[in-house]
Design a protein around this motif. Structure first.
Motif, mmCIF file in Angstrom:
data_model
loop_
_atom_site.group_PDB
_atom_site.id
_atom_site.type_symbol
_atom_site.label_atom_id
_atom_site.label_comp_id
_atom_site.label_asym_id
_atom_site.label_seq_id
_atom_site.Cartn_x
_atom_site.Cartn_y
_atom_site.Cartn_z
ATOM 1 N N ALA A 84 -54.961 0.117 -2.896
ATOM 2 C CA ALA A 84 -54.325 -0.883 -3.744
ATOM 3 C C ALA A 84 -52.828 -0.937 -3.492
ATOM 4 O O ALA A 84 -52.229 -2.015 -3.449
ATOM 5 C CB ALA A 84 -54.601 -0.560 -5.217
ATOM 6 N N THR A 85 -52.216 0.221 -3.293
ATOM 7 C CA THR A 85 -50.778 0.259 -3.024
ATOM 8 C C THR A 85 -50.446 -0.416 -1.700
ATOM 9 O O THR A 85 -49.502 -1.220 -1.602
ATOM 10 C CB THR A 85 -50.281 1.708 -3.007
ATOM 11 N N GLY A 129 -54.992 -5.885 -4.560
ATOM 12 C CA GLY A 129 -54.369 -4.656 -5.030
ATOM 13 C C GLY A 129 -54.510 -4.472 -6.526
ATOM 14 O O GLY A 129 -54.802 -3.370 -7.012
ATOM 15 N N ALA A 157 -52.280 -2.646 -0.053
ATOM 16 C CA ALA A 157 -52.553 -4.079 -0.146
ATOM 17 C C ALA A 157 -51.474 -4.796 -0.942
ATOM 18 O O ALA A 157 -51.019 -5.886 -0.570
ATOM 19 C CB ALA A 157 -53.923 -4.308 -0.778
ATOM 20 N N GLY A 158 -51.044 -4.175 -2.037
ATOM 21 C CA GLY A 158 -50.014 -4.801 -2.858
ATOM 22 C C GLY A 158 -48.690 -4.940 -2.127
ATOM 23 O O GLY A 158 -48.052 -5.997 -2.166
#
Length: 314
Positions: free
Chosen positions: A90-91, A72, A93-94
């Motif tokens: 990215a959001t 992320g 995954a984070g």
């Protein structure tokens, strides 16, 4: 500091009683390996399935979670041709990574731990007049096989850090924050002894020895740093360490060793009482101490801790 209890050398009847009370199988006969030491020769009962399953789930969650968090961050920082799609990925995954890390942290604290049917007797990793260290991993997270860690320090009087003059402004400021030079600890540099008849499986070196954390502020900051170490791997958590194959699916780990002090190599045969390295302050530990872990797999991120009793050598 709590004094190390005077553990009697067990007889066969005592071992039978301890194991059978926990629903294990009859304890195997033991053989004398040195003055005042009896060591169980056959492996104890297998680690309970639930304990092993939770340990594997904890290790997998921490590994995958750390990878998702890193992915992320990379998606946010890299100049990709689809910024909006990359930002959404990215959001996701984070958030998924943070959730898995939280699950791993919960399992480290709340998961069931091994029972005393897994009793295994080993010799102490530190010689001399010792006490059990106050701040042990056995009272905290069970990750990396630390659920039943044994940590020993020398039983000596520790001077008040505020009463010891220190030359230099930098050293004096560090001492006011609760950080003491690692060389001030009496246990630092003491020989770490092999706990059992074993074969050296793995040696990890190179981590530096950090300062002793004595003050509240230093311990709080060190705790945050240690939490971050959990995501990195065994080298970050255990520092310089040696993994010993004791046979029967049991592995002894000697962590937090002094940098460049290891005297053995992978494949070496070692005996109880043999000097393996020196006590250090590397990894997630507040002060130098001779620590001992017994685990069920050499893959330490996935390892389940095994209960262990230390028998002093006369």
């Amino acid at each position: 500091m709590t004094a190390l209890p005077d553990i009697p050398h067990p007889s066969r009847s005592l071992l039978d009683e301890l194991v059978l009370l926990e629903g294990g199988t009859e304890a195997p006969p033991s053989r004398r390996t040195g003055p005042g030491l009896e060591l169980v020769t056959a492996p104890p009962a297998r680690t309970p399935f639930v304990v092993r399953a939770c340990a594997r789930a904890r290790g997998t969650a921490s590994l995958v979670g750390a990878g998702l968090v890193a992915s992320g961050v990379a998606l946010h920082l890299l100049p990709l041709p689809w910024p909006q799609l990359a930002g959404q990925a990215a959001t996701v995954a984070g958030l998924a990574g943070v959730l898995l890390v939280a699950v791993a942290a919960l399992l480290s604290v709340l998961a069931p731990r091994g029972r005393w049917s897994s009793l295994q007797l080993v010799s102490a990793p530190l010689a001399g007049n010792c006490v059990e260290a106050d701040d042990l991993s056995s009272t905290g997270p069970g990750s990396y096989g630390r659920a039943h860690a044994v940590g020993l320090v020398l039983d000596v009087a520790v001077p008040d850090p505020a009463a010891v003059p220190v030359p230099g402004r930098r050293a004096a400021a560090a001492r006011r924050l609760g950080l003491l030079p690692v060389g001030d600890a009496a246990t630092f540099g003491e020989p770490v002894l092999c706990p059992a008849d074993a074969t050296v499986l793995r040696v990890v070196e190179g981590a530096r020895d950090h300062a002793c954390r004595q003050g509240r502020l230093a311990r709080a900051a060190g705790g945050l740093l240690d939490a971050a170490r959990e995501l990195v791997g065994a080298r970050a958590v255990l520092g310089n360490h040696v993994v010993l194959d004791c046979g029967g699916g049991r592995y002894a780990v000697l962590p937090h060793l002094q940098r460049r002090s290891v005297r053995v190599s992978p494949g070496d045969r070692v005996l109880p009482g043999q000097v393996v390295a020196a006590v250090g302050c590397s990894g997630a530990v507040p002060e130098p101490q001779a620590q001992l872990l017994v685990v069920d797999t050499p893959h330490l991120r996935m390892a389940a801790g095994i209960p262990v009793r230390v028998a002093p050598v006369a």
